[in-house]
Write a protein that holds these residues in place. Structure first.
Motif, PDB file in Angstrom:
ATOM      1  N   HIS A 155       0.763  -1.268  -0.102  1.00  0.00           N
ATOM      2  CA  HIS A 155      -0.082  -0.047   0.174  1.00  0.00           C
ATOM      3  C   HIS A 155       0.904   1.232  -0.003  1.00  0.00           C
ATOM      4  CE1 HIS A 155      -2.582   3.277   1.992  1.00  0.00           C
ATOM      5  NE2 HIS A 155      -3.443   2.642   0.922  1.00  0.00           N
ATOM      6  N   CYS A 156       0.507   2.151  -0.876  1.00  0.00           N
ATOM      7  CA  CYS A 156       1.373   3.501  -1.057  1.00  0.00           C
ATOM      8  C   CYS A 156       0.298   4.525  -1.487  1.00  0.00           C
ATOM      9  CB  CYS A 156       2.626   3.262  -2.030  1.00  0.00           C
ATOM     10  SG  CYS A 156       3.658   4.614  -2.060  1.00  0.00           S
ATOM     11  N   ASN A 157       0.561   5.765  -0.948  1.00  0.00           N
ATOM     12  CA  ASN A 157      -0.293   6.750  -1.280  1.00  0.00           C
ATOM     13  C   ASN A 157      -1.778   6.559  -2.042  1.00  0.00           C
ATOM     14  OD1 ASN A 157       1.779   8.436  -0.509  1.00  0.00           O
ATOM     15  ND2 ASN A 157       2.629   8.349  -2.378  1.00  0.00           N
ATOM     16  N   GLY A 158      -2.525   5.778  -1.439  1.00  0.00           N
ATOM     17  CA  GLY A 158      -3.965   5.516  -1.966  1.00  0.00           C
ATOM     18  C   GLY A 158      -3.947   4.239  -2.951  1.00  0.00           C
ATOM     19  N   PHE A 159      -3.026   3.752  -3.071  1.00  0.00           N
ATOM     20  CA  PHE A 159      -3.138   2.632  -4.241  1.00  0.00           C
ATOM     21  C   PHE A 159      -2.384   1.205  -3.467  1.00  0.00           C
ATOM     22  CE2 PHE A 159      -3.420   6.162  -6.836  1.00  0.00           C
ATOM     23  CZ  PHE A 159      -4.268   5.875  -7.556  1.00  0.00           C
ATOM     24  N   TYR A 160      -2.896   0.043  -4.095  1.00  0.00           N
ATOM     25  CA  TYR A 160      -2.154  -1.315  -3.863  1.00  0.00           C
ATOM     26  C   TYR A 160      -1.637  -1.431  -5.131  1.00  0.00           C
ATOM     27  CZ  TYR A 160      -4.175  -1.935   1.032  1.00  0.00           C
ATOM     28  OH  TYR A 160      -4.628  -1.638   2.245  1.00  0.00           O
ATOM     29  N   TYR A 161      -0.105  -2.301  -4.838  1.00  0.00           N
ATOM     30  CA  TYR A 161       0.585  -2.671  -5.811  1.00  0.00           C
ATOM     31  C   TYR A 161       0.495  -4.255  -5.471  1.00  0.00           C
ATOM     32  CZ  TYR A 161       1.689   2.067  -6.699  1.00  0.00           C
ATOM     33  OH  TYR A 161       1.533   3.232  -6.862  1.00  0.00           O
ATOM     34  N   LEU A 162      -0.001  -5.184  -6.521  1.00  0.00           N
ATOM     35  CA  LEU A 162       0.046  -6.399  -6.618  1.00  0.00           C
ATOM     36  C   LEU A 162       0.650  -7.022  -7.838  1.00  0.00           C
ATOM     37  CD1 LEU A 162      -3.160  -5.061  -6.053  1.00  0.00           C
ATOM     38  CD2 LEU A 162      -3.194  -7.206  -4.812  1.00  0.00           C
ATOM     39  N   ARG A 163       0.889  -8.362  -7.549  1.00  0.00           N
ATOM     40  CA  ARG A 163       1.556  -9.175  -8.555  1.00  0.00           C
ATOM     41  C   ARG A 163       0.659 -10.217  -9.292  1.00  0.00           C
ATOM     42  NH1 ARG A 163       7.187 -12.724  -8.761  1.00  0.00           N
ATOM     43  NH2 ARG A 163       6.512 -13.975 -10.410  1.00  0.00           N
ATOM     44  N   PHE A 164       0.393 -10.400 -10.366  1.00  0.00           N
ATOM     45  CA  PHE A 164      -0.604 -11.441 -10.834  1.00  0.00           C
ATOM     46  C   PHE A 164      -0.113 -11.774 -12.000  1.00  0.00           C
ATOM     47  CE2 PHE A 164      -4.684 -12.609 -13.198  1.00  0.00           C
ATOM     48  CZ  PHE A 164      -4.896 -13.649 -12.422  1.00  0.00           C
ATOM     49  N   SER A 165       0.000 -12.951 -12.302  1.00  0.00           N
ATOM     50  CA  SER A 165       0.069 -13.684 -13.788  1.00  0.00           C
ATOM     51  C   SER A 165       1.032 -13.053 -14.773  1.00  0.00           C
ATOM     52  CB  SER A 165      -1.205 -14.000 -14.412  1.00  0.00           C
ATOM     53  OG  SER A 165      -1.068 -14.639 -15.491  1.00  0.00           O
ATOM     54  N   GLY A 166       2.240 -12.631 -14.527  1.00  0.00           N
ATOM     55  CA  GLY A 166       3.350 -11.884 -15.329  1.00  0.00           C
ATOM     56  C   GLY A 166       3.183 -10.412 -15.229  1.00  0.00           C
TER      57      GLY A 166
END
Length: 457
Positions: free
Chosen positions: A305-316
Motif C-alpha cells: 500500500h502506498c499513497n492511496g493505491f495497492y500494488y499487486l503481482r498477478f500472472s506476469g
C-alpha cells in the motif's frame, strides 16, 4: 560610490526585460498572469516589474495562511499596493492542515492558486537564485535524486497549471538593490527568521558558513540545478520509451520490466508509482515494491500500500489499483437480488453494464424474460457446466483459467431460477451455463462496458 551591482535601468534595458520576453514566447497570445504576492521584497518587486512588462494583463493574489496575527494586515498592504498600480488583487484565506507546517502551507497555497487561475492564465512566482540554491541544498540533505536536485524551473509546466519564475537568475542582493532604487515598499514576515523551519535555518545558519568558504556557492549551486534539469529531461525521454514498452498506468509487464537494467527498473517504478501525484515515492518504497511484490512467490498474494493505491503481482504483471477497489474485494458482500429482464434491456450488475440481445447460436429461452430471476454473489465452491463443454467443473477453476484478476472476483454473480444455474456475470462477460433453458437462437446478456478497465489479460 557606484554600486558593484548593475543599476535597475541599466540591466533592465540590456538583459532582464529581453530575457523575460524571450521566456514568455511559448505562451499564447491570450495569456495573462496571476502574480503570487506575499508582501515580501521579492514578490513586491516582481509585481512592479510585471506591471511594467505586461500592463493590463496581470492580477495579483495574496494567500492568507492565518498562521500569524498580522497576516490580514499584510493582505491589506498587498491590496493597497496593487491599487496604486491599477492591478486587480485577490486576498484568499486558507486553512493549513496539521503536519509539517512548511509542506502543508505550501499545499494550501498552491490549491488556492489553482482555484483562482483562469483559462490561459500563468502563475508567476518570485523565486530567485538564492531560493534555488537553498532548495537544492535542502533536497540534497533529504536524499533526493535527479528530480529533486533539478529544483525549480524558470518555466514549470504542470498538468493543472503553468508556473513562470522570471527572477530565478537574479540574486537576492540584486533584488534588494532594485527594490531600493524603485522605492518598492514591502513587509517582513518574522517566520522567515524562525530557524525551527528548515529553510530559515539553512538561510541563517548553514548559508553563511558555506558562503564564507565558497564565495561563489550560490552561482555554482544554481548551475548544478540547471545541469540536473538537463539530466531530468534526458531521463524523461528514456522513461517515456520504457513506459510504452513495459505497460500502462495500471499495469507493467514483468518480463519486459525485468529485461531493463536495475537502475532503469527503479526509475520506471518510481515514475509509475508517482502517477499524477506531485512527488515521487521514497526510495525505500520503490525497493519494497521490488522485493515484497515483484520478487515474491507467485502464490503469495503480496500487496503493497502506498499513497492511496495497492500494488499487486498477478500472472506476469504488477498492477496498481485504488485502495477503494482493493478493500471492496476483501470485504464487500451483497445480498441475493431478484431481477426481471426484458428484451433489449440495458441493465447494470456488479461486473458492469449488460444488454439483452438475441444470438444466432444458443442462449436462454425467451420464456425467462419478465420472470423473477435470482442474482447472487459467488461464495466459493460452486460448480458450473459451461454450455458447449462436457461436464461440470469448479467455477473457481473457470475464473482462474479466464485470468480474471483476484481483486475483481467479488463482482462475479450467478444468475439462476429455482436453483437452476443459468449463467454467470463476470467482468469479461456472461458465461452461459448448460441447463434445460438453453435453446437455439435464444438471448444472452452482452457486456457493454465493464465497471473496471482492469478486467484481465
Amino acid at each position: 560610490m557606484r554600486s558593484a551591482l548593475p543599476a535597475f535601468n541599466e540591466i533592465w534595458q540590456r538583459q532582464f526585460r529581453s530575457d523575460c520576453l524571450s521566456q514568455s514566447e511559448t505562451f499564447s497570445e491570450q495569456a495573462s498572469f496571476l502574480i503570487g504576492c506575499s508582501g515580501g521584497v521579492d514578490s513586491m518587486l516582481l509585481l512592479r516589474l510585471m506591471s511594467l512588462l505586461y500592463p493590463q494583463k496581470i492580477r495579483a493574489i495574496y494567500i492568507d495562511h492565518q498562521l500569524q496575527a498580522p497576516s490580514a494586515d499584510w493582505g491589506r498592504f498587498v491590496a493597497e499596493s496593487c491599487a496604486l498600480l491599477n492591478v486587480p488583487c485577490i486576498v484568499q484565506k486558507v486553512a493549513v492542515a496539521e503536519g509539517n507546517l512548511e509542506n502543508q502551507a505550501r499545499s494550501a497555497r498552491y490549491q488556492a492558486y489553482q482555484q483562482h487561475l483562469s483559462t490561459h492564465e500563468i502563475l508567476v512566482l518570485a523565486h530567485h537564485q538564492q531560493d534555488q540554491a537553498e532548495t537544492l541544498i535542502l533536497r540534497l540533505l533529504s536524499g533526493a535524486g535527479i528530480h529533486g536536485l533539478a529544483a525549480m524551473r524558470a518555466l514549470d509546466q504542470r498538468d493543472e497549471m503553468t508556473i513562470w519564475r522570471p527572477m530565478l537568475n537574479l540574486s537576492r542582493e540584486q533584488i534588494c538593490q532594485w527594490a531600493a532604487e524603485l522605492n518598492v515598499q514591502n513587509i517582513q514576515d518574522p517566520s522567515n527568521f524562525n530557524i525551527q523551519y528548515d529553510r530559515a535555518w539553512a538561510r541563517a545558519e548553514l548559508w553563511p558558513m558555506l558562503q564564507s568558504r565558497y564565495p561563489k556557492m550560490q552561482l555554482a549551486l544554481s548551475r548544478s540545478s540547471a545541469l540536473m534539469q538537463d539530466a531530468e529531461d534526458i531521463l524523461a525521454d528514456v522513461l517515456a520509451q520504457d513506459m510504452v514498452s513495459c505497460g500502462t498506468s495500471d499495469r507493467l509487464q514483468l518480463e519486459k520490466l525485468q529485461a531493463l537494467s536495475l537502475p532503469r527498473q527503479r526509475q520506471l517504478l518510481s515514475a509509475w508509482m508517482k502517477g499524477q501525484e506531485q512527488y515521487r515515492p521514497s526510495f525505500d518504497m520503490v525497493q519494497r515494491l521490488m522485493h515484497e511484490v515483484i520478487d515474491s512467490k507467485m502464490d503469495s498474494q503480496a500487496a503493497l500500500h502506498c499513497n492511496g493505491f495497492y500494488y499487486l503481482r498477478f500472472s506476469g504483471g504488477v498492477f496498481r489499483i485504488s485502495s477503494a477497489e482493493y478493500m471492496l474485494s476483501k470485504h464487500e458482500q451483497f445480498a441475493m437480488q431478484t431481477i426481471q429482464l426484458h428484451d433489449n434491456q440495458l441493465f447494470k450488475v456488479l461486473s458492469g453494464q449488460f444488454q439483452i440481445q438475441y444470438t444466432e447460436t444458443y442462449g436462454l429461452s425467451p420464456t425467462l424474460l419478465c420472470q423473477n430471476l435470482s442474482l447472487v454473489q459467488r461464495q466459493g465452491g460452486e460448480k458450473i457446466h459451461l454450455h458447449g463443454r462436457s461436464g461440470s467443473w469448479p467455477l473457481k477453476k473457470a475464473i482462474q483459467q479466464a485470468q480474471i484478476f483476484p481483486w475483481l472476483r467479488h463482482r462475479i454473480q450467478i444468475l439462476s431460477i429455482d436453483d437452476v444455474m443459468l449463467g454467470v456475470f463476470t467482468p469479461k462477460g456472461f458465461w452461459l451455463a448448460e441447463s434445460p433453458y438453453c435453446v437455439a437462437a435464444g438471448w444472452q446478456p452482452q457486456l457493454v462496458s465493464s465497471d473496471n478497465r482492469k478486467t484481465g489479460f
